[in-house]
Design an enzyme around this catalytic site. Structure first.
Site, PDB file in Angstrom:
ATOM      1  N   TYR A  59      -4.323  -6.998  16.324  1.00 55.50           N
ATOM      2  CA  TYR A  59      -3.863  -6.410  15.058  1.00 55.50           C
ATOM      3  C   TYR A  59      -4.877  -5.321  15.304  1.00 55.50           C
ATOM      4  CZ  TYR A  59      -3.556  -4.872  10.667  1.00 55.50           C
ATOM      5  OH  TYR A  59      -3.496  -4.356   9.166  1.00 55.50           O
TER       6      TYR A  59
ATOM      7  N   SER B 165      -8.163   0.176   9.099  1.00 54.79           N
ATOM      8  CA  SER B 165      -8.289  -1.131   8.063  1.00 54.79           C
ATOM      9  C   SER B 165      -9.725  -1.618   8.848  1.00 54.79           C
ATOM     10  CB  SER B 165      -7.550  -2.330   9.531  1.00 54.79           C
ATOM     11  OG  SER B 165      -7.700  -4.194   8.715  1.00 54.79           O
TER      12      SER B 165
ATOM     13  N   VAL C 288      -6.268  -6.490   0.798  1.00 51.50           N
ATOM     14  CA  VAL C 288      -6.281  -6.054   0.471  1.00 51.50           C
ATOM     15  C   VAL C 288      -5.132  -7.315  -0.329  1.00 51.50           C
ATOM     16  CG1 VAL C 288      -3.892  -4.560  -0.830  1.00 51.50           C
ATOM     17  CG2 VAL C 288      -5.467  -3.999   1.106  1.00 51.50           C
TER      18      VAL C 288
ATOM     19  N   ASP D 273      13.428   3.391  11.786  1.00 44.39           N
ATOM     20  CA  ASP D 273      11.559   2.467  12.430  1.00 44.39           C
ATOM     21  C   ASP D 273      10.936   3.336  12.720  1.00 44.39           C
ATOM     22  OD1 ASP D 273      11.189   0.325  14.982  1.00 44.39           O
ATOM     23  OD2 ASP D 273      13.026   0.529  14.764  1.00 44.39           O
ATOM     24  N   VAL D 274       9.902   3.455  12.738  1.00 46.76           N
ATOM     25  CA  VAL D 274       8.691   4.187  13.064  1.00 46.76           C
ATOM     26  C   VAL D 274       8.891   4.090  15.248  1.00 46.76           C
ATOM     27  CG1 VAL D 274       7.551   4.308  11.066  1.00 46.76           C
ATOM     28  CG2 VAL D 274       7.065   2.383  12.789  1.00 46.76           C
TER      29      VAL D 274
ATOM     30  N   ILE E   1       0.837  -1.554  -0.123  1.00 42.86           N
ATOM     31  CA  ILE E   1       0.323   0.028   0.221  1.00 42.86           C
ATOM     32  C   ILE E   1       0.932   0.591  -0.111  1.00 42.86           C
ATOM     33  CG2 ILE E   1      -1.606   1.233   1.702  1.00 42.86           C
ATOM     34  CD1 ILE E   1      -3.131  -1.358   1.896  1.00 42.86           C
TER      35      ILE E   1
ATOM     36  N   LYS F 267      -4.974  -2.075  15.147  1.00 43.47           N
ATOM     37  CA  LYS F 267      -6.225  -0.681  14.076  1.00 43.47           C
ATOM     38  C   LYS F 267      -7.671   0.425  14.958  1.00 43.47           C
ATOM     39  CE  LYS F 267      -3.452  -1.360  10.952  1.00 43.47           C
ATOM     40  NZ  LYS F 267      -2.817  -0.258  10.496  1.00 43.47           N
TER      41      LYS F 267
END
Length: 256
Positions: free
Chosen positions: A156, A143, A189, A65-66, A20, A160
């Site tokens: 997850y 998501s 996706v 690296d976030v 994405i 989100k």
């Protein structure tokens, strides 16, 4: 036909080497933006940047690296210094670790929160001074998982949901500063996490058919479908839209 125009500004994409994120980077460049492609995989990020440059665009790949707030701030500063005034931020960096809640490891849980939630916060926080200077737009990656329960997807889903709540909070706080914040929530996706699941599956064709059948439009999203929505939200065509969550799910949520 009205053309989306992002010329004259920089768009920073975290997770820019993913399926994405790379589609967003390419489409933002096609709309005229300079693009900072930021990812933990520098080589892959630079390949996307080179693709953009080979098509006449302006782009650089950056390693980041976030989960490291200091590193994120440094990359924002470098991006602006090398590529110009920031117009937009897209937080596409993400991590998926599946497993039942009863047995999911603390490490997997923490890693998802560190990348998906903390990583989004770090990028948003670091971008504020630059977006505030000229007004701008932030698009966070959500998501449909934020709205549904799913077997072995509790971590997850939680991450989100937190990203969506952060997006709402940021939209309200930053609107007086001229910064818009919106969230894009895809269904399945055809790339990234789905491809990982297909590679791990004993029957990938059956999984693909099942995934397509979950969407009333009869297919999964292509990464470009998600990027179309993101780039539109970055543009002035969405100038009066903030604090919104846009489903790009082929009708998935109709059934929920």
């Amino acid at each position: 036909m009205t053309r989306i125009d992002l010329s004259g500004g920089l768009v920073v994409v975290t997770g820019g080497a993913g399926s994405i994120g790379s589609a967003v980077a390419v489409q933002a460049a096609q709309a005229g933006a300079s693009v900072a492609v930021c990812d933990t995989n520098y080589e892959a990020a630079e390949r996307i940047a080179e693709e953009i440059r080979s098509n006449g665009g302006v782009s650089e790949g950056f390693h980041v690296d976030v989960t490291d707030a200091t590193a994120v701030r440094e990359i924002m500063q470098r991006s602006v210094g090398e590529l110009g005034e920031m117009r937009g931020l897209v937080t596409a960096a993400g991590l998926l670790r599946t497993g039942p809640l009863a047995t999911q490891t603390h490490q997997d849980w923490q890693q998802m929160m560190a990348v998906n939630v903390d990583g989004t916060f770090h990028a948003v926080q670091a971008a504020i001074p630059y977006l505030k200077a000229a007004g701008g737009s932030i698009v966070t990656m959500g998501s449909v998982s934020a709205f549904i329960g799913s077997a072995e997807g509790g971590g997850y889903t939680t991450s989100k949901g937190a990203v969506l709540s952060l997006s709402y909070a940021a939209a309200g706080e930053l609107a007086p500063q001229g910064i818009r914040v919106n969230n894009v929530a895809p269904g399945w996706v055809d790339g990234g996490f789905t491809h990982q699941a297909l590679e791990a599956s004993d029957d990938p064709e059956a999984l693909r058919k099942r995934a397509c059948a979950l969407h009333p439009l009869g297919r999964m999203a292509a990464p470009a479908d998600v990027a179309n929505a993101v780039v539109w939200l970055l543009s002035d065509q969405a100038a009066f839209i903030t604090g919104s969550m846009l489903l790009v799910d082929g009708g998935f949520m109709i059934q929920h």
